[in-house]
Design an enzyme around this catalytic site. Structure first.
Site, PDB file in Angstrom:
ATOM      1  N   GLU A  82       2.594  -7.265  -6.542  1.00  0.00           N
ATOM      2  CA  GLU A  82       3.929  -6.881  -5.491  1.00  0.00           C
ATOM      3  C   GLU A  82       4.019  -8.046  -4.008  1.00  0.00           C
ATOM      4  O   GLU A  82       2.517  -8.409  -3.767  1.00  0.00           O
ATOM      5  CB  GLU A  82       4.198  -5.834  -4.997  1.00  0.00           C
ATOM      6  CG  GLU A  82       4.790  -6.072  -6.430  1.00  0.00           C
ATOM      7  CD  GLU A  82       4.978  -3.563  -6.383  1.00  0.00           C
ATOM      8  OE1 GLU A  82       6.175  -3.924  -6.919  1.00  0.00           O
ATOM      9  OE2 GLU A  82       4.738  -3.019  -5.267  1.00  0.00           O
ATOM     10  N   CYS A  96       4.230 -10.445   3.488  1.00  0.00           N
ATOM     11  CA  CYS A  96       2.688  -9.383   3.439  1.00  0.00           C
ATOM     12  C   CYS A  96       2.295 -10.334   2.318  1.00  0.00           C
ATOM     13  O   CYS A  96       3.211  -9.788   0.804  1.00  0.00           O
ATOM     14  CB  CYS A  96       3.194  -8.233   3.451  1.00  0.00           C
ATOM     15  SG  CYS A  96       2.105  -6.563   2.878  1.00  0.00           S
ATOM     16  N   CYS A 103      -6.731  -2.919  -6.585  1.00  0.00           N
ATOM     17  CA  CYS A 103      -7.296  -2.662  -6.080  1.00  0.00           C
ATOM     18  C   CYS A 103      -8.687  -1.758  -6.598  1.00  0.00           C
ATOM     19  O   CYS A 103      -8.197  -0.502  -7.505  1.00  0.00           O
ATOM     20  CB  CYS A 103      -6.669  -2.424  -5.223  1.00  0.00           C
ATOM     21  SG  CYS A 103      -8.152  -2.041  -3.804  1.00  0.00           S
ATOM     22  N   CYS A 107      -8.806   4.298  -2.544  1.00  0.00           N
ATOM     23  CA  CYS A 107      -7.972   5.258  -1.382  1.00  0.00           C
ATOM     24  C   CYS A 107      -7.611   6.191  -1.925  1.00  0.00           C
ATOM     25  O   CYS A 107      -6.394   6.094  -2.597  1.00  0.00           O
ATOM     26  CB  CYS A 107      -7.825   4.735  -0.026  1.00  0.00           C
ATOM     27  SG  CYS A 107      -8.207   3.238   0.396  1.00  0.00           S
ATOM     28  N   CYS A 110      -3.605   6.050  -1.515  1.00  0.00           N
ATOM     29  CA  CYS A 110      -3.006   4.575  -1.062  1.00  0.00           C
ATOM     30  C   CYS A 110      -2.364   4.831  -3.521  1.00  0.00           C
ATOM     31  O   CYS A 110      -3.065   4.970  -3.666  1.00  0.00           O
ATOM     32  CB  CYS A 110      -3.285   3.143  -1.288  1.00  0.00           C
ATOM     33  SG  CYS A 110      -2.990   1.873  -1.324  1.00  0.00           S
ATOM     34  N   GLU A 156      -8.779  -6.047  -1.404  1.00  0.00           N
ATOM     35  CA  GLU A 156      -9.045  -5.560  -0.133  1.00  0.00           C
ATOM     36  C   GLU A 156      -8.922  -7.261  -0.201  1.00  0.00           C
ATOM     37  O   GLU A 156     -10.236  -7.771  -1.469  1.00  0.00           O
ATOM     38  CB  GLU A 156     -10.578  -4.503  -0.457  1.00  0.00           C
ATOM     39  CG  GLU A 156     -11.073  -4.854   0.622  1.00  0.00           C
ATOM     40  CD  GLU A 156     -10.392  -4.988   1.784  1.00  0.00           C
ATOM     41  OE1 GLU A 156     -10.224  -3.798   2.266  1.00  0.00           O
ATOM     42  OE2 GLU A 156     -11.384  -6.029   2.524  1.00  0.00           O
ATOM     43  N   CYS A 327       3.772  -0.165   3.527  1.00  0.00           N
ATOM     44  CA  CYS A 327       2.312   0.155   3.202  1.00  0.00           C
ATOM     45  C   CYS A 327       1.848   0.870   2.342  1.00  0.00           C
ATOM     46  O   CYS A 327       1.927   1.766   2.200  1.00  0.00           O
ATOM     47  CB  CYS A 327       1.525   0.250   4.393  1.00  0.00           C
ATOM     48  SG  CYS A 327       1.859  -0.813   5.629  1.00  0.00           S
TER      49      CYS A 327
HETATM   50  N1  SAH Z   1      -7.735  -3.224   1.895  1.00  0.00           N
HETATM   51  C1  SAH Z   1      -6.739  -3.107   2.983  1.00  0.00           C
HETATM   52  C2  SAH Z   1      -5.622  -3.788   2.893  1.00  0.00           C
HETATM   53  C3  SAH Z   1      -4.600  -2.799   2.440  1.00  0.00           C
HETATM   54  S1  SAH Z   1      -3.285  -3.245   4.466  1.00  0.00           S
HETATM   55  C4  SAH Z   1      -6.741  -1.813   3.874  1.00  0.00           C
HETATM   56  O1  SAH Z   1      -7.518  -0.802   3.516  1.00  0.00           O
HETATM   57  O2  SAH Z   1      -7.351  -2.131   4.964  1.00  0.00           O
HETATM   58  C5  SAH Z   1      -2.592  -2.184   3.536  1.00  0.00           C
HETATM   59  C6  SAH Z   1      -2.869  -0.968   4.835  1.00  0.00           C
HETATM   60  O3  SAH Z   1      -1.153   0.231   4.318  1.00  0.00           O
HETATM   61  C7  SAH Z   1      -3.724  -0.248   5.404  1.00  0.00           C
HETATM   62  O4  SAH Z   1      -3.972   0.202   7.497  1.00  0.00           O
HETATM   63  C8  SAH Z   1      -3.805   0.753   3.660  1.00  0.00           C
HETATM   64  O5  SAH Z   1      -5.077   2.232   4.321  1.00  0.00           O
HETATM   65  C9  SAH Z   1      -2.499   1.390   4.653  1.00  0.00           C
HETATM   66  N2  SAH Z   1      -1.778   2.239   3.958  1.00  0.00           N
HETATM   67  C10 SAH Z   1      -1.722   2.662   2.245  1.00  0.00           C
HETATM   68  N3  SAH Z   1      -1.871   3.562   1.941  1.00  0.00           N
HETATM   69  C11 SAH Z   1      -0.360   3.951   2.385  1.00  0.00           C
HETATM   70  C12 SAH Z   1       1.004   5.209   2.653  1.00  0.00           C
HETATM   71  N4  SAH Z   1       1.428   5.204   1.956  1.00  0.00           N
HETATM   72  N5  SAH Z   1       1.342   4.638   3.986  1.00  0.00           N
HETATM   73  C13 SAH Z   1       1.273   4.223   4.995  1.00  0.00           C
HETATM   74  N6  SAH Z   1      -0.235   2.826   4.286  1.00  0.00           N
HETATM   75  C14 SAH Z   1      -0.241   3.283   3.964  1.00  0.00           C
END
Ligand code: SAH
Length: 335
Positions: A82, A96, A103, A107, A110, A156, A327
């Site tokens: 996406e 984006c 990934c 986390c 996420c 990542e 995000c």
């Molecule tokens: N893996 C990298 C790139 C992903 S960026 C990283 O962790 O930074 C995506 C961003 O959105 C990250 O800061 C991630 O932690 C955040 N994110 C993940 N799940 C989310 C959610 N449910 N709501 C808002 N932000 C979220």
């Protein structure tokens, strides 16, 4: 889109064809070779056959109130990723991009993490996402273009560093999309090897760190990767990056209800963030399952505590929430 054979096809052509073709693909954003009328017909047909330009994508037409749009792109091997176009009010367009299919970090909060890891993207596949939106904007409105790129989609980026930086350099090239490196941002969960490598690049890409917790115990509960890279190590690496580059670093902090959003959490975070070139970005959590988002009032209070402690802090407008393009909500799956 598959341009693997492009240079071998152009090898027998006059030199200036390279420039013509490059301009057509990366600046005029053609979607068919037939559009390039300054190429001989036979060459156009050969290119049509051997270098398909089509990008297989499904648009999420359910435009949110912020006019962000999401697309699911199907890659040559059938995997899907996406990508999101974030349209700001001032007519700035941010794309984006995803850097991996799925990934590996898993986390807790996420949606992409829940989907698991499939494979790395090639730099071509990263660039293709930007080209898709550039074509989209061109078709819709001739004077809008892609202004900013954020490497904040699925995956990542620093676990796919070589392809990430290759894509960034390609997008930056004046002969292609010519997007300034200061208009690009990369976000990492704290892969220190990647932060070190970025510090050594000539490009001035903005760096963001996904922090989300102000102590290692909570961070480990939320982000399994925190078991490998602790906060002390990450911040030490970031400080070296700042010494070397003189650039600001953004710390992303999700606001998750009753998980990391108390006054105590704010005070603990303030202690960590005492560096003048640190800036905290509070992100309203987009609900994807287990967790709830903090209330507006909680976020404001949290912000105030940080400000009173002298920390630079902003709250992110969550752009795509109403089209599940925000995000942490990217899954790479059809509905
Ligand atoms: N893996 C990298 C790139 C992903 S960026 C990283 O962790 O930074 C995506 C961003 O959105 C990250 O800061 C991630 O932690 C955040 N994110 C993940 N799940 C989310 C959610 N449910 N709501 C808002 N932000 C979220």
């Amino acid at each position: 889109m598959n341009l693997a054979k492009l240079s071998s096809i152009l090898q027998t052509e006059p030199k200036y064809r390279f420039a013509q073709v490059n301009k057509a693909i990366w600046q005029d954003f053609i979607s068919s070779w037939q559009e390039v009328s300054n190429l001989p017909k036979a060459l156009r047909e050969k290119l049509e056959e051997e270098c398909p330009l089509e990008i297989r994508a499904e648009l999420d037409i359910n435009k949110g109130k912020n006019k962000s749009v999401k697309a699911l792109i199907t890659l040559i091997d059938g995997e899907a990723i996406e990508t999101v176009l974030i349209r700001q009010k001032d007519k700035r367009n941010t794309v984006c991009v995803s850097s991996q299919v799925g990934c590996p970090l898993a986390c807790e909060f996420c949606a992409t993490g829940k989907f698991g890891f499939r494979r790395n993207l090639s730099s071509e596949e990263i660039v293709e996402q930007v080209v898709f939106w550039a074509r989209y904007l061109k078709a819709e409105n001739k004077d809008e273009k892609v202004d900013n790129i954020v490497f904040m989609g699925m995956g990542e980026p620093f676990l796919n560093y070589a392809e990430f930086i290759k894509a960034a350099k390609f997008l930056n090239n004046p002969e292609t999309l010519n997007i300034g490196s200061r208009r690009m941002s990369v976000s990492t969960a704290g892969i220190t090897e990647g932060i070190k490598r970025l510090a050594g690049e000539k490009m001035q890409i903005n760096l963001a760190i996904s922090l989300h917790a102000a102590n290692d115990n909570l961070r480990k509960d939320l982000m399994p990767i925190a078991k490998k890279y602790n906060l002390h190590e990450i911040l030490k690496t970031v400080d070296n990056y700042i010494t070397k580059t003189g650039r600001r670093v953004m710390f992303e902090y999700l606001m998750i209800k009753e998980v990391n959003d108390s006054d105590r959490d704010a005070l603990e975070l303030a202690k960590l963030m005492r560096q003048p070139l640190y800036i905290v970005n509070l992100i309203p959590y987009n609900e994807t399952g287990r967790f709830k988002s903090s209330s507006r009032e909680r976020i404001e209070k949290f912000k105030k505590i940080l400000e009173e402690a002298g920390v630079a802090v902003t709250v992110r407008l969550s752009f795509g929430a109403d089209i599940t393009a925000a995000c942490g909500q990217l899954r790479g799956r059809k509905k």
